[in-house]
Motif scaffolding. Sequence first.
Motif, short mmCIF file in Angstrom:
data_model
loop_
_atom_site.label_atom_id
_atom_site.label_comp_id
_atom_site.label_asym_id
_atom_site.label_seq_id
_atom_site.Cartn_x
_atom_site.Cartn_y
_atom_site.Cartn_z
N ASP A 47 0.82 -1.21 0.00
CA ASP A 47 0.00 0.00 0.00
C ASP A 47 0.86 1.26 0.00
O ASP A 47 0.48 2.27 -0.61
N ALA A 48 1.98 1.23 0.68
CA ALA A 48 2.85 2.40 0.72
C ALA A 48 3.38 2.74 -0.67
O ALA A 48 3.51 3.92 -1.02
N PHE A 49 3.66 1.73 -1.48
CA PHE A 49 4.17 1.98 -2.82
C PHE A 49 3.06 2.24 -3.83
O PHE A 49 3.29 2.89 -4.84
N TYR A 50 1.86 1.73 -3.59
CA TYR A 50 0.76 1.90 -4.53
C TYR A 50 -0.14 3.07 -4.16
O TYR A 50 -1.07 3.39 -4.90
N ASP A 51 0.06 3.69 -3.00
CA ASP A 51 -0.80 4.78 -2.51
C ASP A 51 -2.27 4.36 -2.52
O ASP A 51 -3.14 5.07 -3.03
N SER A 52 -2.55 3.20 -1.94
CA SER A 52 -3.90 2.66 -2.04
C SER A 52 -4.68 2.61 -0.74
O SER A 52 -5.72 1.98 -0.66
N LEU A 53 -4.19 3.26 0.31
CA LEU A 53 -4.94 3.47 1.54
C LEU A 53 -5.50 2.22 2.20
O LEU A 53 -6.66 2.19 2.62
N GLY A 54 -4.73 1.16 2.28
CA GLY A 54 -5.13 -0.01 3.05
C GLY A 54 -5.86 -1.10 2.29
O GLY A 54 -6.28 -2.09 2.90
N ILE A 55 -6.03 -0.96 1.01
CA ILE A 55 -6.75 -1.97 0.23
C ILE A 55 -5.95 -3.28 0.20
O ILE A 55 -6.51 -4.35 0.44
N HIS A 56 -4.68 -3.20 -0.06
CA HIS A 56 -3.85 -4.40 -0.08
C HIS A 56 -3.71 -5.00 1.32
O HIS A 56 -3.64 -6.22 1.46
N THR A 57 -3.69 -4.16 2.33
CA THR A 57 -3.60 -4.65 3.70
C THR A 57 -4.82 -5.48 4.05
O THR A 57 -4.71 -6.58 4.61
N ALA A 58 -6.00 -4.98 3.73
CA ALA A 58 -7.23 -5.72 4.01
C ALA A 58 -7.28 -7.04 3.25
O ALA A 58 -7.64 -8.09 3.80
N ALA A 59 -6.89 -7.01 1.99
CA ALA A 59 -6.90 -8.22 1.18
C ALA A 59 -5.87 -9.24 1.68
O ALA A 59 -6.13 -10.45 1.68
N CYS A 60 -4.72 -8.78 2.14
CA CYS A 60 -3.69 -9.69 2.64
C CYS A 60 -4.09 -10.32 3.97
O CYS A 60 -3.83 -11.51 4.20
N VAL A 61 -4.72 -9.56 4.83
CA VAL A 61 -5.19 -10.12 6.10
C VAL A 61 -6.30 -11.15 5.84
O VAL A 61 -6.34 -12.21 6.47
N ALA A 62 -7.19 -10.86 4.91
CA ALA A 62 -8.22 -11.84 4.54
C ALA A 62 -7.58 -13.08 3.91
O ALA A 62 -8.04 -14.20 4.15
N LEU A 63 -6.54 -12.89 3.14
CA LEU A 63 -5.81 -14.01 2.56
C LEU A 63 -5.18 -14.87 3.66
O LEU A 63 -5.19 -16.10 3.57
N ALA A 64 -4.65 -14.25 4.70
CA ALA A 64 -4.09 -15.01 5.82
C ALA A 64 -5.18 -15.84 6.50
O ALA A 64 -4.95 -17.00 6.85
N TRP A 65 -6.35 -15.25 6.67
CA TRP A 65 -7.47 -16.01 7.26
C TRP A 65 -7.84 -17.20 6.37
O TRP A 65 -8.04 -18.31 6.86
N PHE A 66 -7.93 -16.97 5.06
CA PHE A 66 -8.25 -18.06 4.14
C PHE A 66 -7.18 -19.14 4.17
O PHE A 66 -7.50 -20.34 4.12
N ARG A 67 -5.92 -18.75 4.23
CA ARG A 67 -4.81 -19.72 4.28
C ARG A 67 -4.94 -20.63 5.50
O ARG A 67 -4.80 -21.84 5.40
N ILE A 68 -5.22 -20.04 6.64
CA ILE A 68 -5.39 -20.82 7.88
C ILE A 68 -6.54 -21.81 7.72
O ILE A 68 -6.40 -22.99 8.04
#
Length: 174
Positions: free
Chosen positions: A65-86
Amino acid sequence: MAKVMIQNVLRFLAMIAIQVVLFKNIGYYNLAAPFPYILIILLLPLRTSNFFLYVFAFITGLTVDAFYDSLGIHTAACVALAWFRIAFIRVTLEMDVRQSSNSPSWGDLGSKWYISYVFFSILIHHFLLFVIEVFSFHNFLQTIGSIVLSSLSTFVIAMLISLLFYKRKSRLGI
């Protein structure tokens, strides 16, 4: 254990650098954008604690998000991905396999499991990423098209990266 940690830190740095330098500038008519950086989360060892996985996913998403200036969109998707992985690993793998310190790989777990793991993980990540980004039903077909094309391009790149580092090992009982 130190070797595994160093390997994952190097993977993190390499994948973030490749994502930011190369894949940020690749797109197909604003419809398909590959995001192979999610392999950082997918290839963490199976025995990684849930807390560390969520923190690592948060840091990974925040970095992108810091490099894409996307205000947490990638963060939310990555945390959801971690939940799905588990959830995916808990449902599909036996307890003795989950307790191993190996990273999920094609050689250890077989192609059928690995391909479905990577494909569904990418689909979940991209679905959340684009739905949160658009947050509207205004261009619903374009959003679905972006999800599908981006997922396919990311999947192809992820499989190429997996083949590049493929090591044939003995199967773990699957």
